[in-house]
Motif scaffolding. Structure first.
Motif, PDB file in Angstrom:
ATOM      1  N   CYS A  32       0.835  -1.214   0.000  1.00  0.00           N
ATOM      2  CA  CYS A  32       0.000   0.000   0.000  1.00  0.00           C
ATOM      3  C   CYS A  32       0.862   1.254   0.000  1.00  0.00           C
ATOM      4  CB  CYS A  32      -0.943  -0.012   1.201  1.00  0.00           C
ATOM      5  SG  CYS A  32      -2.182  -1.327   1.166  1.00  0.00           S
ATOM      6  N   ASP A  33       1.944   1.232   0.756  1.00  0.00           N
ATOM      7  CA  ASP A  33       2.864   2.378   0.793  1.00  0.00           C
ATOM      8  C   ASP A  33       3.525   2.601  -0.568  1.00  0.00           C
ATOM      9  OD1 ASP A  33       2.276   2.799   3.459  1.00  0.00           O
ATOM     10  OD2 ASP A  33       4.076   1.782   4.211  1.00  0.00           O
ATOM     11  N   LEU A  34       3.897   1.503  -1.237  1.00  0.00           N
ATOM     12  CA  LEU A  34       4.526   1.634  -2.550  1.00  0.00           C
ATOM     13  C   LEU A  34       3.547   2.192  -3.582  1.00  0.00           C
ATOM     14  CD1 LEU A  34       6.622  -1.666  -2.668  1.00  0.00           C
ATOM     15  CD2 LEU A  34       7.498   0.662  -2.434  1.00  0.00           C
ATOM     16  N   ALA A  35       2.277   1.813  -3.466  1.00  0.00           N
ATOM     17  CA  ALA A  35       1.265   2.378  -4.365  1.00  0.00           C
ATOM     18  C   ALA A  35       1.124   3.880  -4.139  1.00  0.00           C
ATOM     19  CB  ALA A  35      -0.072   1.678  -4.155  1.00  0.00           C
ATOM     20  N   LYS A  36       1.181   4.300  -2.886  1.00  0.00           N
ATOM     21  CA  LYS A  36       1.119   5.733  -2.591  1.00  0.00           C
ATOM     22  C   LYS A  36       2.327   6.470  -3.180  1.00  0.00           C
ATOM     23  CE  LYS A  36      -2.697   6.431  -0.306  1.00  0.00           C
ATOM     24  NZ  LYS A  36      -3.720   7.367  -0.859  1.00  0.00           N
ATOM     25  N   LYS A  37       3.479   5.825  -3.173  1.00  0.00           N
ATOM     26  CA  LYS A  37       4.664   6.422  -3.775  1.00  0.00           C
ATOM     27  C   LYS A  37       4.449   6.631  -5.270  1.00  0.00           C
ATOM     28  CE  LYS A  37       8.882   7.753  -4.556  1.00  0.00           C
ATOM     29  NZ  LYS A  37       9.346   9.106  -4.158  1.00  0.00           N
ATOM     30  N   PHE A  38       3.890   5.618  -5.944  1.00  0.00           N
ATOM     31  CA  PHE A  38       3.617   5.767  -7.377  1.00  0.00           C
ATOM     32  C   PHE A  38       2.595   6.872  -7.608  1.00  0.00           C
ATOM     33  CE2 PHE A  38       1.626   4.764 -11.426  1.00  0.00           C
ATOM     34  CZ  PHE A  38       2.726   4.524 -12.234  1.00  0.00           C
ATOM     35  N   GLU A  39       1.583   6.939  -6.757  1.00  0.00           N
ATOM     36  CA  GLU A  39       0.580   8.003  -6.870  1.00  0.00           C
ATOM     37  C   GLU A  39       1.237   9.376  -6.779  1.00  0.00           C
ATOM     38  OE1 GLU A  39      -3.600   8.935  -4.614  1.00  0.00           O
ATOM     39  OE2 GLU A  39      -1.773   8.913  -3.402  1.00  0.00           O
ATOM     40  N   GLU A  40       2.178   9.533  -5.864  1.00  0.00           N
ATOM     41  CA  GLU A  40       2.884  10.812  -5.726  1.00  0.00           C
ATOM     42  C   GLU A  40       3.607  11.180  -7.019  1.00  0.00           C
ATOM     43  OE1 GLU A  40       5.535  10.362  -2.466  1.00  0.00           O
ATOM     44  OE2 GLU A  40       3.942  10.137  -0.956  1.00  0.00           O
ATOM     45  N   LEU A  41       4.222  10.194  -7.667  1.00  0.00           N
ATOM     46  CA  LEU A  41       4.930  10.455  -8.915  1.00  0.00           C
ATOM     47  C   LEU A  41       3.966  10.877 -10.020  1.00  0.00           C
ATOM     48  CD1 LEU A  41       7.370   7.403  -8.748  1.00  0.00           C
ATOM     49  CD2 LEU A  41       7.985   9.815  -8.457  1.00  0.00           C
ATOM     50  N   VAL A  42       2.805  10.258 -10.068  1.00  0.00           N
ATOM     51  CA  VAL A  42       1.785  10.636 -11.060  1.00  0.00           C
ATOM     52  C   VAL A  42       1.331  12.080 -10.834  1.00  0.00           C
ATOM     53  CG1 VAL A  42      -0.556  10.172 -11.897  1.00  0.00           C
ATOM     54  CG2 VAL A  42       0.975   8.263 -11.389  1.00  0.00           C
ATOM     55  N   LEU A  43       1.011  12.399  -9.590  1.00  0.00           N
ATOM     56  CA  LEU A  43       0.487  13.730  -9.272  1.00  0.00           C
ATOM     57  C   LEU A  43       1.522  14.836  -9.459  1.00  0.00           C
ATOM     58  CD1 LEU A  43      -1.617  12.858  -6.088  1.00  0.00           C
ATOM     59  CD2 LEU A  43      -2.471  13.356  -8.388  1.00  0.00           C
ATOM     60  N   ALA A  44       2.801  14.463  -9.400  1.00  0.00           N
ATOM     61  CA  ALA A  44       3.856  15.468  -9.574  1.00  0.00           C
ATOM     62  C   ALA A  44       4.107  15.803 -11.042  1.00  0.00           C
ATOM     63  CB  ALA A  44       5.152  14.964  -8.936  1.00  0.00           C
ATOM     64  N   ASP A  45       3.491  15.074 -11.952  1.00  0.00           N
ATOM     65  CA  ASP A  45       3.695  15.281 -13.387  1.00  0.00           C
ATOM     66  C   ASP A  45       2.398  15.832 -13.982  1.00  0.00           C
ATOM     67  OD1 ASP A  45       3.988  14.993 -16.192  1.00  0.00           O
ATOM     68  OD2 ASP A  45       5.442  13.378 -15.903  1.00  0.00           O
ATOM     69  N   ASN A  46       2.420  17.072 -14.450  1.00  0.00           N
ATOM     70  CA  ASN A  46       1.178  17.724 -14.888  1.00  0.00           C
ATOM     71  C   ASN A  46       0.647  17.199 -16.223  1.00  0.00           C
ATOM     72  OD1 ASN A  46       2.900  18.879 -16.753  1.00  0.00           O
ATOM     73  ND2 ASN A  46       2.925  20.899 -15.788  1.00  0.00           N
ATOM     74  N   ARG A  47       1.335  16.247 -16.820  1.00  0.00           N
ATOM     75  CA  ARG A  47       0.813  15.617 -18.035  1.00  0.00           C
ATOM     76  C   ARG A  47      -0.183  14.515 -17.706  1.00  0.00           C
ATOM     77  NH1 ARG A  47       6.240  13.541 -20.604  1.00  0.00           N
ATOM     78  NH2 ARG A  47       6.375  12.808 -18.445  1.00  0.00           N
ATOM     79  N   PHE A  48      -0.184  14.075 -16.446  1.00  0.00           N
ATOM     80  CA  PHE A  48      -0.981  12.925 -16.036  1.00  0.00           C
ATOM     81  C   PHE A  48      -2.062  13.334 -15.045  1.00  0.00           C
ATOM     82  CE2 PHE A  48       2.929  10.988 -17.482  1.00  0.00           C
ATOM     83  CZ  PHE A  48       2.532   9.779 -18.050  1.00  0.00           C
ATOM     84  N   GLU A  49      -3.040  12.429 -14.870  1.00  0.00           N
ATOM     85  CA  GLU A  49      -4.065  12.590 -13.852  1.00  0.00           C
ATOM     86  C   GLU A  49      -4.486  11.218 -13.333  1.00  0.00           C
ATOM     87  OE1 GLU A  49      -7.341  14.523 -15.734  1.00  0.00           O
ATOM     88  OE2 GLU A  49      -7.723  12.891 -17.151  1.00  0.00           O
ATOM     89  N   LEU A  50      -4.994  11.204 -12.120  1.00  0.00           N
ATOM     90  CA  LEU A  50      -5.557   9.972 -11.580  1.00  0.00           C
ATOM     91  C   LEU A  50      -6.928   9.747 -12.190  1.00  0.00           C
ATOM     92  CD1 LEU A  50      -4.676  10.254  -7.774  1.00  0.00           C
ATOM     93  CD2 LEU A  50      -3.468   8.931  -9.522  1.00  0.00           C
ATOM     94  N   ALA A  51      -7.242   8.468 -12.470  1.00  0.00           N
ATOM     95  CA  ALA A  51      -8.554   8.129 -13.021  1.00  0.00           C
ATOM     96  C   ALA A  51      -9.512   7.670 -11.928  1.00  0.00           C
ATOM     97  CB  ALA A  51      -8.414   7.034 -14.072  1.00  0.00           C
ATOM     98  N   ALA A  52      -8.982   7.363 -10.760  1.00  0.00           N
ATOM     99  CA  ALA A  52      -9.795   6.940  -9.618  1.00  0.00           C
ATOM    100  C   ALA A  52      -8.969   7.144  -8.361  1.00  0.00           C
ATOM    101  CB  ALA A  52     -10.204   5.475  -9.753  1.00  0.00           C
ATOM    102  N   THR A  53      -9.614   7.122  -7.231  1.00  0.00           N
ATOM    103  CA  THR A  53      -8.907   7.216  -5.964  1.00  0.00           C
ATOM    104  C   THR A  53      -8.014   6.000  -5.782  1.00  0.00           C
ATOM    105  OG1 THR A  53     -10.755   8.421  -4.979  1.00  0.00           O
ATOM    106  CG2 THR A  53      -9.187   7.402  -3.464  1.00  0.00           C
TER     107      THR A  53
END
Length: 475
Positions: free
Chosen positions: A376-397
């Motif tokens: 779960c912690d590693l998934a949060k790390k990947f989420e942080e990387l996605v959110l730090a890149d303005n070319r990407f967005e999350l599709a779900a929580t």
């Protein structure tokens, strides 16, 4: 092989598996072969005389490994985990060596009794209601997959509904009743629910999920009322904890009381997410309303495939639905112990509880908790990387070990991105569609995955996104 040869060859195979695990990150996670690659590599007929071991052993690397998708690689981030661990492998060796076919208590008492005990262990570790324990009216049984568990639960629910409808109108035949039975589930549920309905010959309703991709009570009530007005008989609802597209959770706290009031069997398919309930902080409310509940220890509890745990509130309902006896199956302990051939579709069964027993003892509950929390912690790390890149967005929580993300803009961009990722064969991802929008699923799957592997995956994705968009990566 005689026992002496088994010792030698068995050690060689264990060494091969251990070496494979130690070097798995050096292999491309996705195979680079064409469909039908294997047939030209082996003879067109089985050998008339024995092959020698050395040739067989060499063919593992020559024939098999080129076509293997490396599910245990730290670079595998597709679908959901399929667990493997040394504890489970050792238990499978014992299972194969004993050669037990545990269709009844008499066919091997240890096979039956260990399964009863370890599924009680697991139910307690997950915090399940006490009515799922074998010491009460319920109990657990190991199925092959969650698909089988759903099908078995549906057949038990159907049998219960037939009995109930006959009490109301004894003139109805089984066929009259079955053609009116309806099962409900979310549009986000696994395809196996629809297959179970097809195999059970009952009607099937897909209900729209809410904005969080969860099935809600209000939507279920509306579907039930619509069908009752048509003269149909609602008999089962299948809720999901941890859907495949987004790892969303159906609102069982709303659905459950409705099912109880309407005398509708409630099954919870918690194949992946239910394993996380070994961590008290990750548990969900509503299980107390269910009639059956299943998880896949072979997904997220380090038990090798196949091992699905199914619990039933009233196990006798299942036994009644499946019991077909012959004189050659009789034994003098009938009625005192379980005969698990009455608890699933297959007749024979392997000694699968051994690997669950080994894993629970070698890992301990704390070890499994640490493993799941790390994912779960590693998934949060990947989420942080996605959110730090303005070319990407999350599709779900982000939910447990799953992150759903996409390139901003048209679906074609994200579709192109995953195609380019898979051309490299370096990491493996899968896609999903949420409310008609295409996205990529990144799942932390392997026991070996570390933060460096998550960063590696993101770096590759980011670089390829730059190529797709014609812009440099954001690192």
């Amino acid at each position: 092989m005689n026992p002496s040869e088994l010792r030698q060859r068995g050690k060689e195979m264990i060494d091969l598996v251990a070496d494979y695990w130690e070097t798995i990150q050096d292999r491309d996670v996705m195979p680079n072969v064409h469909a039908g690659y294997l047939r030209p590599l082996i003879p067109s007929e089985a050998p008339q005389t024995p092959d020698n071991w050395e040739d067989i052993f060499k063919d593992i690397e020559r024939v098999i490994m080129p076509g293997v998708t490396h599910w245990q690689s730290p670079n595998f981030h597709a679908w959901y985990p399929t667990a493997a661990s040394s504890a489970s492998i050792v238990a499978d060796i014992l299972c194969g060596g004993l050669g037990v076919v545990g269709f009844s208590w008499a066919s091997s008492p240890a096979c039956t009794e260990l399964e009863i005990v370890v599924l009680d262990w697991l139910a307690k570790a997950l915090g399940l209601p006490e009515f799922y324990l074998a010491s009460r009216t319920g109990g657990g049984v190991i199925q092959g997959t969650a698909s089988e568990a759903t099908h078995v639960a549906m057949l038990a629910a159907r049998a219960k509904a037939i009995d109930r409808e006959k009490e109301r109108d004894p003139n109805q035949s089984d066929a009259d009743i079955i053609q009116k039975l309806v099962v409900y589930t979310s549009k986000e549920s696994h395809s196996s629910v629809e297959r179970a309905a097809l195999l059970s010959n009952v009607q099937f309703r897909l209900i729209e999920a809410d904005e969080t991709n969860s099935l809600r009570g209000e939507s279920l009530v509306q579907a039930i009322e619509d069908d009752k007005r048509k003269g149909l008989v609602p008999f089962m609802a299948v809720a999901t904890f941890g859907t495949t597209p987004s790892c969303s959770f159906d609102r069982v706290d709303e659905i459950g009381p409705i099912c109880n009031k309407e005398e509708i069997w409630l099954h919870i398919d918690a194949a992946y997410a239910g394993c996380s309930f070994v961590c008290p902080e990750l548990r969900k409310d509503g299980i107390q309303f269910s009639d059956s509940f299943s998880i896949n220890p072979h997904k997220w509890l380090l038990v090798g495939f196949d091992c699905t745990a199914l619990w039933l509130k009233d196990s006798q309902r299942l036994v009644n639905a499946f019991t077909v006896d012959r004189i050659y199956l009789k034994h003098d302990k009938e009625g005192l112990v379980h005969d698990f051939r009455h608890w699933h579709v297959p007749f024979g069964r392997r000694f699968r509880s051994l690997k669950l027993w080994f894993v629970l003892r070698i890992m301990g509950i704390e070890g499994l908790q640490n493993y799941i929390r790390k994912h779960c912690d590693l998934a949060k790390k990947f989420e942080e990387l996605v959110l730090a890149d303005n070319r990407f967005e999350l599709a779900a929580t982000t939910s447990l070990g799953l992150v759903c993300f996409r390139l901003k803009g048209k679906d074609e961009l994200t579709q192109k991105l995953i195609q380019e990722v898979h051309k490299t064969h370096k990491i493996m991802l899968t896609a999903s569609s949420l409310k008609g929008v295409f996205n990529i699923r990144f799942v932390v799957c392997s026991e070996k995955t570390e933060e460096t592997d998550v960063v590696y995956a993101w770096k590759l994705i980011s670089e390829l996104a730059g190529q797709v968009l014609g812009t440099p990566c954001n690192l």
